[in-house]
Scaffold this active site. Sequence first.
Site, PDB file in Angstrom:
ATOM      1  N   LEU A 106      59.649 -28.803 -17.588  1.00 12.68           N
ATOM      2  CA  LEU A 106      59.803 -30.245 -17.376  1.00 12.68           C
ATOM      3  C   LEU A 106      59.866 -30.931 -18.742  1.00 12.68           C
ATOM      4  O   LEU A 106      58.940 -30.797 -19.534  1.00 12.68           O
ATOM      5  CB  LEU A 106      58.601 -30.757 -16.582  1.00 12.68           C
ATOM      6  CG  LEU A 106      58.693 -32.113 -15.887  1.00 12.68           C
ATOM      7  CD1 LEU A 106      59.740 -32.089 -14.775  1.00 12.68           C
ATOM      8  CD2 LEU A 106      57.335 -32.510 -15.326  1.00 12.68           C
ATOM      9  N   HIS A 107      60.961 -31.644 -19.003  1.00 15.89           N
ATOM     10  CA  HIS A 107      61.054 -32.292 -20.313  1.00 15.89           C
ATOM     11  C   HIS A 107      61.915 -33.554 -20.316  1.00 15.89           C
ATOM     12  O   HIS A 107      61.874 -34.310 -21.284  1.00 15.89           O
ATOM     13  CB  HIS A 107      61.635 -31.319 -21.346  1.00 15.89           C
ATOM     14  CG  HIS A 107      63.099 -31.053 -21.168  1.00 15.89           C
ATOM     15  ND1 HIS A 107      63.584 -30.193 -20.207  1.00 15.89           N
ATOM     16  CD2 HIS A 107      64.190 -31.554 -21.807  1.00 15.89           C
ATOM     17  CE1 HIS A 107      64.908 -30.166 -20.276  1.00 15.89           C
ATOM     18  NE2 HIS A 107      65.304 -30.982 -21.236  1.00 15.89           N
ATOM     19  N   ARG A 108      62.684 -33.819 -19.273  1.00 16.12           N
ATOM     20  CA  ARG A 108      63.632 -34.939 -19.322  1.00 16.12           C
ATOM     21  C   ARG A 108      62.882 -36.271 -19.316  1.00 16.12           C
ATOM     22  O   ARG A 108      61.928 -36.462 -18.567  1.00 16.12           O
ATOM     23  CB  ARG A 108      64.609 -34.865 -18.160  1.00 16.12           C
ATOM     24  CG  ARG A 108      65.535 -33.665 -18.265  1.00 16.12           C
ATOM     25  CD  ARG A 108      66.683 -33.714 -17.293  1.00 16.12           C
ATOM     26  NE  ARG A 108      67.501 -32.517 -17.437  1.00 16.12           N
ATOM     27  CZ  ARG A 108      68.480 -32.371 -18.327  1.00 16.12           C
ATOM     28  NH1 ARG A 108      68.769 -33.377 -19.151  1.00 16.12           N
ATOM     29  NH2 ARG A 108      69.160 -31.250 -18.402  1.00 16.12           N
TER      30      ARG A 108
END
Length: 417
Positions: free
Chosen positions: A227-229
């Site tokens: 998860l990074h957006r």
Amino acid sequence: MAFKIISVVGARPNFMKIAAVCEAIKERNRQSITTPIEHLLVHTGQHYDANMSDFFFNDLELPTPNLFLGVGSGSHSLQTAKVMEGFESVLLAECPDIVLVVGDVNSTLACALVTKKTWCSRGAGATAFIPKLAHVEAGLRSFDRTMPEEVNRIVTDAISDYLFTTEESANRNLEREGIPSDKIHFVGNVMIDTLLRHRSKAQESTILNDLQLLESGQVKPYAILTLHRPANVDDSRKFAKMLEAFLEVSRHMPIIFPAHPRTLKQIQEADLGDHFLEGLAPFDTRVRIRLVPPLGYLDFLQLTSRAKVVLTDSGGVQEETTILGVPCITLRENTERPVTLQSGTNVLVGADPDKIIAEFSRVLQGARPIPATPHFWDGQAAKRIVQVLLQEPLPARSWGISPWTESATGKSQAICS
């Protein structure tokens, strides 16, 4: 005279893609001396961590970059400007025939713009020229221009001379945008070239044992989270609700979360640390998401291949799980890779906690789509790219006639120009 290509990498997703191109060029040079390729690798340093960079380059057997620009992090505009400034001097010094960019990061856009605005000369009396630009992974569209990556894709494609596509939807997208068909080359997926080449080696990884995911020689069920957006992690309330859904998943099996640096920063700033266990220490019986350091390519490939399910907002992971046959729950409302929905194991749920839990429950109950390998995801994409760049005929058995039978204009198309 050697044919000179500069390939550009800037962030970790680029490494997996360029690795296949580097290998294909090396193989081409071993097999033929009629048109030797001088290949230079430029690392912009857009995302740079010495340890992780070394991990990836070693795992992927990538050559040491010929040039490192060291631009570092910053806002989109600042980072793009730094890459442009640094790459212009490279271009003027090296005067390549072709600049090859991959993916959709800021370095892709920056080096594409510089390439098409720079006149190069190879000496006194030589005719000045603008290098050709090749974009690998062209034509992918989420149709969401709030995503920086989408803007990078659209602009890069608009000015490229060679557009190498991974799936048939990309061909149609480019046609709709007015790209001439003779610039579009449907070659397959270089990221899958790399996966297939390294899959056996990844099985030697000790990551399952390191994370205590083995019991009596058997793999325990576990999930992976990436998860990074910004759309998911920058809104602390939204992020917290998603974490509650992941905690529910972790009641059934451990979640392994190799956290992206920007995600870790958001966890700290939003004071969400109570949701996590950290490090490689023995499992705590409390329900928690298990944070682990960023992983090298081979470790992550092995971890993904044995997972019960992957929860992600990454584009590349959607492709990898399709080939590995692992259920993928994508934490986005859209995807620029629709073939992973049609032929793969991918399902879109967005950030809705109820949808996340519902889709996980389906996986838990045994729902497992039977993937079909997308066309040309066969480990040969990079070889096709090199052949196109050298203007060599492509073998009929590898290309044949495309199932891309009707374009946006209603005309039938072959896959090669």
